[in-house]
Write a protein that holds these residues in place. Structure first.
Motif, PDB file in Angstrom:
ATOM      1  N   PHE A 154       0.635  -1.120  -0.082  1.00 38.56           N
ATOM      2  CA  PHE A 154      -0.054   0.031  -0.050  1.00 38.56           C
ATOM      3  C   PHE A 154       0.860   1.154   0.167  1.00 38.56           C
ATOM      4  O   PHE A 154       0.908   1.881   1.075  1.00 38.56           O
ATOM      5  N   HIS A 155       1.661   1.428  -1.047  1.00 36.41           N
ATOM      6  CA  HIS A 155       2.758   2.498  -1.190  1.00 36.41           C
ATOM      7  C   HIS A 155       2.058   3.845  -1.197  1.00 36.41           C
ATOM      8  O   HIS A 155       0.850   3.996  -2.246  1.00 36.41           O
ATOM      9  N   LEU A 156       2.601   4.750  -0.725  1.00 36.86           N
ATOM     10  CA  LEU A 156       1.952   6.209  -0.865  1.00 36.86           C
ATOM     11  C   LEU A 156       2.799   6.764  -1.812  1.00 36.86           C
ATOM     12  O   LEU A 156       3.938   6.701  -2.013  1.00 36.86           O
ATOM     13  N   LYS A 157       2.143   7.733  -2.630  1.00 38.54           N
ATOM     14  CA  LYS A 157       2.671   8.445  -3.950  1.00 38.54           C
ATOM     15  C   LYS A 157       2.151   9.727  -3.974  1.00 38.54           C
ATOM     16  O   LYS A 157       1.140  10.212  -3.407  1.00 38.54           O
ATOM     17  N   LYS A 158       3.107  10.526  -4.705  1.00 42.00           N
ATOM     18  CA  LYS A 158       2.688  11.925  -5.045  1.00 42.00           C
ATOM     19  C   LYS A 158       3.593  12.430  -6.378  1.00 42.00           C
ATOM     20  O   LYS A 158       4.627  12.149  -6.533  1.00 42.00           O
ATOM     21  N   PRO A 159       2.699  12.917  -7.509  1.00 38.64           N
ATOM     22  CA  PRO A 159       3.448  13.077  -8.509  1.00 38.64           C
ATOM     23  C   PRO A 159       4.426  13.856  -8.510  1.00 38.64           C
ATOM     24  O   PRO A 159       5.613  13.872  -9.417  1.00 38.64           O
ATOM     25  N   SER A 160       4.191  14.954  -7.751  1.00 39.20           N
ATOM     26  CA  SER A 160       5.372  16.100  -7.738  1.00 39.20           C
ATOM     27  C   SER A 160       5.314  16.462  -6.326  1.00 39.20           C
ATOM     28  O   SER A 160       4.502  17.202  -5.733  1.00 39.20           O
ATOM     29  N   ALA A 161       6.480  16.483  -5.560  1.00 42.34           N
ATOM     30  CA  ALA A 161       6.874  16.569  -4.492  1.00 42.34           C
ATOM     31  C   ALA A 161       7.146  18.166  -4.071  1.00 42.34           C
ATOM     32  O   ALA A 161       7.546  18.772  -4.905  1.00 42.34           O
ATOM     33  N   LEU A 162       6.825  18.441  -2.793  1.00 42.00           N
ATOM     34  CA  LEU A 162       6.705  19.941  -2.213  1.00 42.00           C
ATOM     35  C   LEU A 162       7.789  20.004  -1.135  1.00 42.00           C
ATOM     36  O   LEU A 162       7.660  18.999  -0.427  1.00 42.00           O
ATOM     37  N   VAL A 163       8.607  21.000  -1.031  1.00 43.78           N
ATOM     38  CA  VAL A 163       9.346  20.748   0.315  1.00 43.78           C
ATOM     39  C   VAL A 163       8.378  21.061   1.538  1.00 43.78           C
ATOM     40  O   VAL A 163       8.630  20.406   2.612  1.00 43.78           O
ATOM     41  N   SER A 164       7.252  21.412   1.402  1.00 45.94           N
ATOM     42  CA  SER A 164       6.473  21.476   2.524  1.00 45.94           C
ATOM     43  C   SER A 164       5.804  19.923   2.784  1.00 45.94           C
ATOM     44  O   SER A 164       5.186  19.804   3.785  1.00 45.94           O
TER      45      SER A 164
END
Lengths: 112, 117
Positions: free
Chosen positions: B74-84
């Motif tokens: 159940f991997h967590l993903k995000k297409p474009s990471a932010l510093v925040s």
């Protein structure tokens, strides 16, 4: 209130004293959880209440720790004869049965 | 008994790049899976959950997670990471009581995500 409320937010106590930590869950939530977290570390399960069922106490580290939940709402975690290794952030959470849990901001306990 | 593992203590990614935070689980029966985020000196915030339905789950702050039954992940993903997005991330699975998923939440060890400008 809108969220899970814990009090006090900070507690400094002398070794050997007893402390009580309070948790007010979200109204109507049937499940309530206590965890503790040492600095920057993971979550250590302590105890879990679900409705009228017997609580899951399997995470309590010693018989100095106890918790109760009165009227299916407010919960108090009591630590007797505190030791320095009890210093941690104590987190409370509540949920509707098997749904996601919502956490309070925690109580930072320091035993000196 | 149910269990969950996060194999990486820390994940480093450059801002704008995709990110993945890994989680694997071990359950008897159908898993109820959750992701939480903890910012410094803050409590845990719920991000997303998988109970049933579509394997791709969308959550808060642009995060998503993919449920993969064959790989028990159940991997967590995000297409474009932010510093925040830099924070501590926890995966969790609900324990079972008998045949129902009404037990306590079991958490992984946590993964620190560092997003660099």
């Amino acid at each position: 209130g809108a969220g899970v409320s814990q009090s006090p937010s900070n507690k400094v106590t002398e070794k050997g004293k007893d402390v009580e930590l309070r948790c007010d869950p979200i109204s109507g939530h049937t499940a309530l959880y206590w965890y503790r977290q040492s600095l920057g570390q993971g979550l250590e399960f302590l105890i879990y209440f679900q409705g009228n069922s017997a609580p899951d106490k399997s995470g309590l580290p010693s018989d100095r720790f106890s918790a109760e939940r009165t009227g299916g709402s407010v919960s108090t975690l009591t630590i007797q004869r505190t030791q320095q290794e009890d210093s941690a952030v104590y987190l409370c959470a509540s949920s509707l049965a098997w749904q996601e849990a919502f956490f309070g901001q925690g109580t930072r306990l320091t035993v000196v | 008994a149910q269990s969950v593992a996060q194999p990486e203590d820390q994940v480093n990614v450059a801002e704008g790049n995709p990110l993945t935070v890994k989680c694997t689980y071990s359950v008897s029966g159908n898993p109820y899976l959750f992701w939480y985020v903890q910012y410094p000196n803050r409590g845990l915030q719920f991000l997303l959950k998988y109970i049933t339905g579509d394997n791709l789950v969308k959550g808060s702050y642009g995060f998503e997670a993919e449920f993969n039954k064959s790989q028990t992940s159940f991997h967590l993903k995000k297409p474009s990471a932010l510093v925040s997005d830099s924070a501590l991330y926890f995966c969790a699975v609900r324990d079972t009581i008998g045949s129902s998923n009404t037990g306590k939440l079991i958490f992984g060890q946590g993964t620190t995500l560092q997003v660099k400008p």
